[in-house]
Design an enzyme around this catalytic site. Structure first.
Site: not given
Ligand code: AP5
Length: 189
Positions: A15, A90, A127, A133, A144
């Site tokens: 996204k 969301r 990532r 992160r 998540r």
């Protein structure tokens, strides 16, 4: 091409990557609640202090805090002629709050990026190596994904019921391939 667009899809679907590129191409701001919240955490604001542990656990920041943040952002001049939302809404409550802010029927199109769970986990673990992160570790990634299925996926049904077409796009392949698919489906609407 629609200028009030929302990107839907699970964590890691692309996204942020695609929304940033599309926003540049069509000249509207890319509004990512994840980016805004991480900036608040980095700046040590009250919102950031409240959000930090929630985000690190892969849970959702309370609706009222996120809605107030987006409401303020959409009130800025650059959003007057359109915007591309990424990571918001969301929850159904956020979608209803957004409709109340911008007016029901104002959102034009939802793009739903899809990818299988193995690929999503692979991208986010990569990532974690590349960028570090906080919420890209395996337990949090699984949470998540669970939160997405439970809280966010119902929006795939909500939007058509409110007159907003949801355009599914295959998120697998190169970033250029996916972008070309998005441009193609938007050109048809
Ligand atoms: P947020 O930042 O929105 O995270 P997310 O939804 O988990 O999204 P990601 O950034 O992980 O995935 P993405 O689909 O954007 O993919 P991306 O392009 O980055 O939210 C983080 C947290 O903030 C939430 O968990 C929550 O706590 C809080 N929050 C945010 N909004 C909220 C809200 N509205 N309400 C409540 N809480 C909220 O790509 C992922 C990786 O894959 C990148 O490394 C990228 O380079 C790579 N990649 C992308 N496309 C490809 C491709 N085609 N091939 C290979 N790799 C690719």
């Amino acid at each position: 091409m629609g200028r009030r667009i929302v990107f839907l899809g699970p964590p890691g679907a692309g996204k942020g990557t695609q929304a940033e590129r599309l926003a540049r191409a069509i000249g509207v701001p890319h509004i990512s609640t994840g980016v805004m919240l991480r900036q608040n955490v980095a700046d040590g604001t009250d919102l950031g202090l409240e959000a930090q542990a929630i985000m690190a656990a892969g849970e959702l920041v309370p609706d009222d805090l996120v809605v107030a943040m987006v409401d303020e952002r959409l009130g800025q001049d650059d959003a007057a002629c359109g915007f591309l939302l990424d990571g918001f809404p969301r929850t159904l409550a956020q979608a209803e709050a957004l409709d109340a802010v911008i007016g029901e029927g104002t959102m034009e199109i939802a793009v739903l990026l899809e990818a299988d769970e193995d690929e999503l986990v692979r991208r986010l673990m990569q990532r974690a190596v590349d960028e570090g992160r906080d919420d890209d570790n395996e337990d949090t990634i699984r949470n998540r994904l669970r939160v997405y299925r439970q809280e966010t996926e119902p929006l795939v049904g909500y939007y058509p019921e409110h007159g907003v077409p949801v355009l599914p796009v295959d998120g697998l392949g190169t970033i250029d391939d996916v972008f070309a698919r998005i441009v193609a489906v938007l050109a048809e609407h």
